[in-house]
Design an enzyme around this catalytic site. Structure first.
Site, PDB file in Angstrom:
ATOM      1  N   ASP A   1      11.036  -0.339   0.032  1.00 42.51           N
ATOM      2  CA  ASP A   1      10.508  -1.698  -0.118  1.00 42.51           C
ATOM      3  C   ASP A   1      11.476  -2.664  -0.797  1.00 42.51           C
ATOM      4  OD1 ASP A   1      10.303  -1.043  -2.878  1.00 42.51           O
ATOM      5  OD2 ASP A   1       8.235  -0.372  -2.621  1.00 42.51           O
TER       6      ASP A   1
ATOM      7  N   SER B   1       3.481  11.522  -5.532  1.00 44.20           N
ATOM      8  CA  SER B   1       2.573  12.670  -5.497  1.00 44.20           C
ATOM      9  C   SER B   1       3.318  13.994  -5.647  1.00 44.20           C
ATOM     10  CB  SER B   1       1.797  12.681  -4.176  1.00 44.20           C
ATOM     11  OG  SER B   1       2.689  12.868  -3.080  1.00 44.20           O
TER      12      SER B   1
ATOM     13  N   PRO C   1       0.827  -1.214   0.000  1.00 37.80           N
ATOM     14  CA  PRO C   1       0.000   0.000   0.000  1.00 37.80           C
ATOM     15  C   PRO C   1       0.855   1.254   0.000  1.00 37.80           C
ATOM     16  CG  PRO C   1       0.020  -0.998   2.185  1.00 37.80           C
ATOM     17  CD  PRO C   1       0.718  -1.964   1.264  1.00 37.80           C
ATOM     18  N   ASP C   2       0.327   2.308  -0.627  1.00 38.21           N
ATOM     19  CA  ASP C   2       1.032   3.585  -0.565  1.00 38.21           C
ATOM     20  C   ASP C   2       0.674   4.283   0.747  1.00 38.21           C
ATOM     21  OD1 ASP C   2      -1.519   4.561  -0.968  1.00 38.21           O
ATOM     22  OD2 ASP C   2      -1.153   5.255  -3.008  1.00 38.21           O
ATOM     23  N   PHE C   3       1.056   5.542   0.867  1.00 37.70           N
ATOM     24  CA  PHE C   3       0.830   6.249   2.125  1.00 37.70           C
ATOM     25  C   PHE C   3      -0.344   7.220   2.050  1.00 37.70           C
ATOM     26  CE2 PHE C   3       5.107   4.697   2.464  1.00 37.70           C
ATOM     27  CZ  PHE C   3       5.226   4.356   3.804  1.00 37.70           C
ATOM     28  N   ARG C   4      -0.459   7.926   0.906  1.00 34.15           N
ATOM     29  CA  ARG C   4      -1.432   9.012   0.833  1.00 34.15           C
ATOM     30  C   ARG C   4      -2.559   8.769  -0.157  1.00 34.15           C
ATOM     31  NH1 ARG C   4       3.506  10.791   2.046  1.00 34.15           N
ATOM     32  NH2 ARG C   4       3.722  12.327   3.711  1.00 34.15           N
TER      33      ARG C   4
ATOM     34  N   ASN D   1      11.189   5.086  -1.907  1.00 35.09           N
ATOM     35  CA  ASN D   1      10.664   3.855  -1.321  1.00 35.09           C
ATOM     36  C   ASN D   1      11.708   3.112  -0.500  1.00 35.09           C
ATOM     37  OD1 ASN D   1       8.381   4.518  -2.766  1.00 35.09           O
ATOM     38  ND2 ASN D   1       8.783   3.064  -4.413  1.00 35.09           N
TER      39      ASN D   1
ATOM     40  N   HIS E   1      15.307   7.937   1.032  1.00 31.80           N
ATOM     41  CA  HIS E   1      14.764   7.710   2.373  1.00 31.80           C
ATOM     42  C   HIS E   1      15.439   6.543   3.080  1.00 31.80           C
ATOM     43  CE1 HIS E   1      10.854  10.011   1.165  1.00 31.80           C
ATOM     44  NE2 HIS E   1      11.900  10.792   1.317  1.00 31.80           N
TER      45      HIS E   1
END
Length: 247
Positions: free
Chosen positions: A105, A192, A32-35, A103, A120
């Site tokens: 992941d 985004s 899942p993404d965050f926003r 990401n 990140h």
């Protein structure tokens, strides 16, 4: 304009492609993404101020490790998407010079990409917050599932994965800026463009910008050549039919 054919032409003609990727590139993998509409923040599954704030982590790392346990368990099951693989193939053909990702992941790594700027940070390594002892991913993964809060074998200090928390500096941003400046084609994929400072990077390029992704994307400060608002994998599968990067 036929956006698929034009994107394929741009890739074919470009000498220095750079891609900026965000959480949207991995949603088809099951992460899942965050926003987004089903994002971690949107659904309130975790409180970001408790999970990803470095000051809170240093006081109480339990909320982060509750998230990390579920996240790492998910990472063990998922595979790179078509777009991850497509970008890795472009790199192997010396077309794509770098992936700048927000990401954590590890799917770019799993797909075979080598030149990755992990803005990140990364889960591949962790360090003790007290003595600095380094822990590789496999060892840290074992600790995450065995201990409520992973502790250092040497000093008993709390171990922190080498990801960037809120209030910490992103990694290799100067290098990301230099790569962006050199790009003659700059992809913005699945982000985004609302998270600083990654959102600034497209502004540094003098090349054509192609934005691919659904959802709300902040285009206020850039002038993209092409904006594709559709499923990321489906779009790049069509581009691949033109180029046969993946056969």
């Amino acid at each position: 304009m036929d956006e698929v054919k034009e994107t394929a032409r741009l890739i074919k003609d470009s000498k220095f492609i750079v891609a900026l990727s965000g959480a949207g590139i991995s949603t088809n993998a099951g992460i899942p993404d965050f926003r987004g509409p089903k994002g971690i923040y949107t659904l309130g599954l975790y409180d970001p101020d408790k999970v990803f704030d470095i000051d809170y982590f240093l006081i109480d790392p339990v909320p982060f490790y509750n998230f990390a346990r579920e996240f790492v368990s998910l990472l063990e099951k998922v595979k790179p998407t078509f777009t991850h693989t497509f970008l890795a193939k472009l790199e192997s053909q010396d077309k794509l010079k770098a992936i700048i990702t927000q990401n954590i992941d590890l799917l770019h790594e799993k797909s075979g990409s080598k030149n990755i700027i992990n803005l990140h940070g990364t889960l591949l390594t962790s360090h003790c917050t007290q003595c600095g002892k380094k822990y590789p991913y496999e060892e840290m993964k074992e600790k995450i599932f065995k201990e409520e809060v992973p502790k250092c074998d040497r000093c008993g200090g709390v171990i922190k994965p080498d990801i960037v928390f809120f209030k910490e500096r992103v990694r290799d941003f100067d290098k990301a800026v230099e790569l962006s400046k050199r790009a003659d084609l700059f992809f913005v994929i699945g982000t985004s463009l609302k998270v600083y400072p990654a959102s600034l990077l497209p502004q540094f390029t003098k090349g054509k910008i192609v934005v691919v992704g659904s959802g709300d994307i902040n285009l206020k400060f850039i002038t993209p050549y092409i904006v594709i608002r559709r499923d990321i994998d489906e779009f790049f599968k069509e581009v691949n039919k033109e180029l046969e990067v993946i056969k």
